[in-house]
Design an enzyme around this catalytic site. Structure first.
Site, PDB file in Angstrom:
ATOM      1  N   ASP A 127       0.816  -1.216   0.000  1.00 45.24           N
ATOM      2  CA  ASP A 127       0.000   0.000   0.000  1.00 45.24           C
ATOM      3  C   ASP A 127       0.850   1.267   0.000  1.00 45.24           C
ATOM      4  O   ASP A 127       0.481   2.270  -0.611  1.00 45.24           O
ATOM      5  CB  ASP A 127      -0.927  -0.007   1.213  1.00 45.24           C
ATOM      6  CG  ASP A 127      -2.046  -1.038   1.089  1.00 45.24           C
ATOM      7  OD1 ASP A 127      -2.411  -1.376  -0.050  1.00 45.24           O
ATOM      8  OD2 ASP A 127      -2.541  -1.498   2.129  1.00 45.24           O
ATOM      9  N   GLY A 128       1.994   1.243   0.693  1.00 41.95           N
ATOM     10  CA  GLY A 128       2.859   2.422   0.709  1.00 41.95           C
ATOM     11  C   GLY A 128       3.367   2.779  -0.674  1.00 41.95           C
ATOM     12  O   GLY A 128       3.450   3.962  -1.041  1.00 41.95           O
ATOM     13  N   ASP A 135      -5.384  14.724  20.903  1.00 42.52           N
ATOM     14  CA  ASP A 135      -3.985  14.372  20.650  1.00 42.52           C
ATOM     15  C   ASP A 135      -3.560  14.744  19.234  1.00 42.52           C
ATOM     16  O   ASP A 135      -2.381  14.886  18.954  1.00 42.52           O
ATOM     17  CB  ASP A 135      -3.772  12.871  20.853  1.00 42.52           C
ATOM     18  CG  ASP A 135      -3.734  12.487  22.325  1.00 42.52           C
ATOM     19  OD1 ASP A 135      -3.916  13.383  23.168  1.00 42.52           O
ATOM     20  OD2 ASP A 135      -3.519  11.306  22.607  1.00 42.52           O
ATOM     21  N   TYR A 161      -6.040   5.070   8.857  1.00 42.79           N
ATOM     22  CA  TYR A 161      -5.829   5.594  10.210  1.00 42.79           C
ATOM     23  C   TYR A 161      -7.132   6.079  10.839  1.00 42.79           C
ATOM     24  O   TYR A 161      -7.394   5.861  12.030  1.00 42.79           O
ATOM     25  CB  TYR A 161      -4.805   6.716  10.153  1.00 42.79           C
ATOM     26  CG  TYR A 161      -4.253   7.180  11.485  1.00 42.79           C
ATOM     27  CD1 TYR A 161      -4.622   6.579  12.688  1.00 42.79           C
ATOM     28  CD2 TYR A 161      -3.333   8.226  11.542  1.00 42.79           C
ATOM     29  CE1 TYR A 161      -4.101   7.005  13.902  1.00 42.79           C
ATOM     30  CE2 TYR A 161      -2.803   8.658  12.750  1.00 42.79           C
ATOM     31  CZ  TYR A 161      -3.204   8.052  13.924  1.00 42.79           C
ATOM     32  OH  TYR A 161      -2.688   8.480  15.118  1.00 42.79           O
ATOM     33  N   LEU A 191     -10.094   5.019  10.515  1.00 48.18           N
ATOM     34  CA  LEU A 191     -10.885   3.892  11.007  1.00 48.18           C
ATOM     35  C   LEU A 191     -10.398   3.466  12.392  1.00 48.18           C
ATOM     36  O   LEU A 191     -11.192   3.215  13.303  1.00 48.18           O
ATOM     37  CB  LEU A 191     -10.797   2.725  10.032  1.00 48.18           C
ATOM     38  CG  LEU A 191     -11.527   1.443  10.435  1.00 48.18           C
ATOM     39  CD1 LEU A 191     -13.028   1.677  10.509  1.00 48.18           C
ATOM     40  CD2 LEU A 191     -11.204   0.311   9.468  1.00 48.18           C
ATOM     41  N   ASN A 194       3.895   8.732   4.659  1.00 50.87           N
ATOM     42  CA  ASN A 194       5.268   8.737   4.147  1.00 50.87           C
ATOM     43  C   ASN A 194       5.720  10.092   3.635  1.00 50.87           C
ATOM     44  O   ASN A 194       6.629  10.182   2.811  1.00 50.87           O
ATOM     45  CB  ASN A 194       5.432   7.685   3.042  1.00 50.87           C
ATOM     46  CG  ASN A 194       4.528   7.914   1.852  1.00 50.87           C
ATOM     47  OD1 ASN A 194       3.995   8.999   1.677  1.00 50.87           O
ATOM     48  ND2 ASN A 194       4.371   6.902   1.020  1.00 50.87           N
TER      49      ASN A 194
END
Length: 305
Positions: A78-79, A182, A195, A197, A251
């Site tokens: 995926d990245g 945060d 993220y 989710l 990334n």
């Protein structure tokens, strides 16, 4: 002569080896092939001593990749797909993701399906599914310090340790709201299964024209995920005195200081994913995330009175 591209993860030897094999196969069939790595789509991080790391969105397209390219094969996880999407979206090149990683949520096929996938590509036997992207920019006054295309999400938080942050966030022309958390996530529908989710945000089908704002561990029961039309841009003002760090798609990122603002809007560019079968989002949710699997206690039949 038809033209194709290959983008691969050069950290994984198998991806490099498969890239050579695909190039030879396409070249033998009369295709012009351009090969590059996904490194060019990974923007890196600015350092505290050099917070400005500005690469224009259109400046990431690899040499040889242009609008005349019929497709690009992406080899990695995926990245790599996220990085490749930034490289090819401005040219509108459709991409086929071949999973050589782990989850492979954004990829279309596995290595054992590669021969059939390449045959379908050369025959033009596939569909195109477009996914919306966001343009993320950091401004200091009127100057753009940093920008990037984003397929999944933008995350803004404090480093190096997680602690409470304060944000003033404006959505479109609506009155700004204050959020203590945060951090905050702004995601596309594609990023709703990433993220956001994990942070408690809803799953959004890819074809819905919305963005979502998700506070990370908010300090209020009233601060919950917000879904809004993607025609509404978002402006985030960090209220904290220390600098924050922004990460895009996991990334790429930069530092954000109190005098900066983060501006997020739907991009004019989109990612075109090649689908070898009709897109079926619920099937992917079931296979990758286990959503909607039959319950073990589900009755096999219902007796009517």
């Amino acid at each position: 002569m038809p033209k194709a591209g290959i983008i691969y993860n050069d950290v994984k030897p198998i991806a490099g080896r498969i890239a050579v094999e695909i190039k030879e196969q396409l070249a033998n069939a009369g295709w012009e092939v351009v090969v590059t790595t996904g490194v060019g789509g990974i923007l890196g991080y600015s350092s505290p001593d050099s917070p400005v790391c500005h690469t224009p969105i259109e400046g990431l397209t690899p040499p040889g990749f242009d609008q005349g390219m019929e497709f690009a094969v992406v080899l990695g996880g995926d990245g790599t797909v996220l990085a490749a999407s930034r490289q090819v979206a401005p040219c509108g090149i459709p991409i086929l993701g071949i999973n050589t990683g782990h989850m492979g949520f954004l990829t279309e096929a596995y290595l054992n399906q590669l021969p059939q996938a390449i045959a379908q590509l050369m025959a033009g036997n596939y569909e195109i599914e477009e996914r919306a992207m966001m343009a993320v920019r950091v401004f200091r006054h009127r100057d753009v310090l940093w920008e990037a295309l984003c397929l999944n999400e933008m995350v803004l938080h404090r480093e190096p340790l997680t602690s409470m942050c304060h944000f003033e966030i404006g959505v479109g022309r609506h009155a700004p709201v204050d959020i203590a958390a945060d951090g905050v996530i702004i995601s596309t529908p594609t990023g709703s299964t990433a993220y956001s989710l994990s942070a408690g945000g809803p799953v959004i089908a890819p074809g819905v024209s919305v963005l979502q704002l998700v506070p990370i561990c908010p300090h209020s029961l009233a601060s919950r995920a917000l879904v809004f039309p993607d025609s509404e841009p978002v402006t985030v003002f960090p209220v904290n005195a220390p600098r924050l760090v922004m990460v895009v798609d996991g990334n790429a990122g930069c530092y954000v200081f109190p005098e900066d603002r983060v501006y997020v809007e739907r991009s004019q560019y989109s990612v075109k994913f090649i689908r070898l079968q009709s897109p079926e989002f619920f099937r992917i949710l079931r296979e990758k995330l286990g959503w909607g699997l039959p319950h073990i206690a589900k009755p096999t039949s219902v007796e009517l009175p």
